[in-house]
Design a protein around this motif. Structure first.
Motif: not given
Length: 113
Positions: A7-14, A24-31
Motif C-alpha cells: 500500500k505504501k508503493r501505490l502509484n509508483i512506476v516500477y 522508501e522516503e522517510t519523513e524528517t520531523a520538523a525541527e
C-alpha cells in the motif's frame, strides 16, 4: 494484522531492471525553533466561516505536536475552542490582543496584522 507494504508503493512506476531496489522516503520531523526565534503573525478571519470570527496564528516553525501543544495552551488561557489546520492555529473569536500578549509572555515574537 499483516504488514501491508504494497500500500505504501501505490502509484509508483516500477522498473524492469532486476537489480532495482525500491527505497522508501522517510519523513524528517520538523525541527521546532525556540520561542525567541519564532515570528508569529496573528490575524482575524471571517471568510468561509458563516460570519463567525476566528483568530489565526500563522508562521509557526516546528512540529505538528508542538503546534498542537501551543494551541491547547492558548485555548485554555482564552477559554474558547480552536484547532490546528493547514499549519495555522485557529482560535474561535476575536482574541488578537490577548493572544499577542500571551505569546509575548511565553517568549514568542508575535505581531498583529
Amino acid at each position: 494484522m499483516s504488514n501491508n507494504d504494497w500500500k505504501k508503493r501505490l502509484n509508483i512506476v516500477y522498473s524492469t531492471n532486476p537489480d532495482f531496489q525500491y527505497e522508501e522516503e522517510t519523513e524528517t520531523a520538523a525541527e521546532t525553533l525556540p520561542p525567541a526565534r519564532q515570528n508569529l503573525r496573528i490575524a482575524l478571519d471571517r471568510r468561509n466561516r458563516g460570519g463567525k470570527q476566528v483568530t489565526l496564528v500563522s508562521d509557526f516553525k516546528g512540529s505538528e505536536e508542538a503546534m498542537k501543544a501551543l494551541c491547547k495552551q492558548l485555548k485554555g488561557k482564552c477559554g474558547v475552542g480552536g484547532s490546528v489546520k493547514d499549519g495555522e492555529i485557529i482560535i474561535q473569536g476575536d482574541f488578537r490582543r490577548k493572544i499577542a500578549e500571551l505569546l509575548r509572555d511565553m517568549g514568542y515574537k508575535a505581531r498583529i496584522i
